[in-house]
Design an enzyme around this catalytic site. Sequence first.
Site, mmCIF file in Angstrom:
data_model
loop_
_atom_site.group_PDB
_atom_site.id
_atom_site.type_symbol
_atom_site.label_atom_id
_atom_site.label_comp_id
_atom_site.label_asym_id
_atom_site.label_seq_id
_atom_site.Cartn_x
_atom_site.Cartn_y
_atom_site.Cartn_z
ATOM 1 N N HIS A 84 -76.906 -16.669 -12.375
ATOM 2 C CA HIS A 84 -77.859 -15.706 -11.808
ATOM 3 C C HIS A 84 -77.330 -14.277 -11.874
ATOM 4 O O HIS A 84 -78.092 -13.328 -11.984
ATOM 5 C CB HIS A 84 -78.152 -16.041 -10.340
ATOM 6 C CG HIS A 84 -78.967 -17.274 -10.161
ATOM 7 N ND1 HIS A 84 -80.217 -17.416 -10.684
ATOM 8 C CD2 HIS A 84 -78.706 -18.423 -9.490
ATOM 9 C CE1 HIS A 84 -80.699 -18.607 -10.356
ATOM 10 N NE2 HIS A 84 -79.804 -19.235 -9.642
ATOM 11 N N HIS A 113 -72.054 -7.771 -6.656
ATOM 12 C CA HIS A 113 -72.701 -8.417 -7.798
ATOM 13 C C HIS A 113 -73.818 -7.516 -8.321
ATOM 14 O O HIS A 113 -74.115 -6.494 -7.719
ATOM 15 C CB HIS A 113 -73.216 -9.808 -7.419
ATOM 16 C CG HIS A 113 -74.209 -9.796 -6.311
ATOM 17 N ND1 HIS A 113 -73.850 -9.969 -4.990
ATOM 18 C CD2 HIS A 113 -75.545 -9.576 -6.295
ATOM 19 C CE1 HIS A 113 -74.924 -9.885 -4.231
ATOM 20 N NE2 HIS A 113 -75.976 -9.637 -4.990
ATOM 21 N N HIS A 115 -77.733 -6.726 -10.205
ATOM 22 C CA HIS A 115 -79.138 -7.096 -10.381
ATOM 23 C C HIS A 115 -79.775 -6.219 -11.448
ATOM 24 O O HIS A 115 -79.629 -4.990 -11.427
ATOM 25 C CB HIS A 115 -79.920 -6.917 -9.078
ATOM 26 C CG HIS A 115 -79.578 -7.917 -8.028
ATOM 27 N ND1 HIS A 115 -80.177 -9.155 -7.957
ATOM 28 C CD2 HIS A 115 -78.690 -7.874 -7.005
ATOM 29 C CE1 HIS A 115 -79.680 -9.826 -6.922
ATOM 30 N NE2 HIS A 115 -78.764 -9.072 -6.327
ATOM 31 N N HIS A 132 -75.138 -4.922 -5.349
ATOM 32 C CA HIS A 132 -75.085 -5.253 -3.917
ATOM 33 C C HIS A 132 -73.635 -5.490 -3.518
ATOM 34 O O HIS A 132 -72.977 -6.369 -4.077
ATOM 35 C CB HIS A 132 -75.892 -6.524 -3.634
ATOM 36 C CG HIS A 132 -77.367 -6.336 -3.788
ATOM 37 N ND1 HIS A 132 -78.250 -7.392 -3.815
ATOM 38 C CD2 HIS A 132 -78.110 -5.204 -3.911
ATOM 39 C CE1 HIS A 132 -79.488 -6.910 -3.945
ATOM 40 N NE2 HIS A 132 -79.433 -5.591 -4.019
ATOM 41 N N THR A 200 -81.762 -11.768 -0.729
ATOM 42 C CA THR A 200 -82.816 -11.626 -1.736
ATOM 43 C C THR A 200 -82.930 -12.865 -2.622
ATOM 44 O O THR A 200 -83.583 -12.831 -3.658
ATOM 45 C CB THR A 200 -82.555 -10.395 -2.621
ATOM 46 O OG1 THR A 200 -81.301 -10.575 -3.289
ATOM 47 C CG2 THR A 200 -82.512 -9.122 -1.791
HETATM 48 ZN ZN LIG Z 1 -77.897 -9.267 -4.494
#
Ligand SMILES: [Zn+2]
Length: 250
Positions: A84, A113, A115, A132, A200
Amino acid sequence: MMFRSAGVALLVCAGASALAEGVAWTYRGEQGAEHWAEMRREWALCSKGQRQSPIDIVASQPGPATPLRFDYRPAPLRIVNDGHTVRVRFASGGHGGSRLFLGHEALNLQQFHFHTPGGDKLHGEEFPLGMHFLHKSASGRLVALVLLFRQGAENPALKALLPHMPTPGLPEQTLAQVAVDPAQWLPVSKGYYRYEGSLTAPPCTEGVLWLVMKQPLEVSAVQLAALHRLFPDNARPTQPLRGRQVLEMP
Ligand SMILES: [Zn+2]
């Protein structure tokens, strides 16, 4: 971990977000964000929650002056790609760990991490990349700090990290000879927005405090393309405010 062709990760995940055992979820499609709440009873908040993240920050109120003070320090690189996102972990607590002070409250940095796109929007603007930084207080409160990136110049911190970013499916790696300094990512201006939100990703747990840095950073098109080769688009759509106020700190 198994990895299927469409970028669907079947997770057996040791992540801090406690991703459920063996339940596949994605950001788009049949197991995408609109369906998370139907997939497991424990994920009901993903549709029924009242304080979900990310959001579009359109209006804000002046908040109390609570400056952020960063005590971020270099640490040996611990890194994993769970299918992810790519996550960099920090040994939190103890001596020498990275901390963020929110007023007098000390928050231990646990991980950061990536996004794509960035998740939270500012006045309708969607950013191609967000980071984040997840922190935990002594009482166990989760505090997420958001950095947003516009496409532009090459980002030096990302340039240093990209060669060490693993492909999905490998176990977490510790590279004792590579130092990662979380302070190198931060914008010069420390103004931020603050709101009450959630994880999230499933189970979309609420009670997470979100701090969104106002000054966007830059990332190059080549760097964005490199990230897109490591994980599929992984931003949850923005969620309704449902009466929440966003506070703005200068
Ligand atoms: Zn995140």
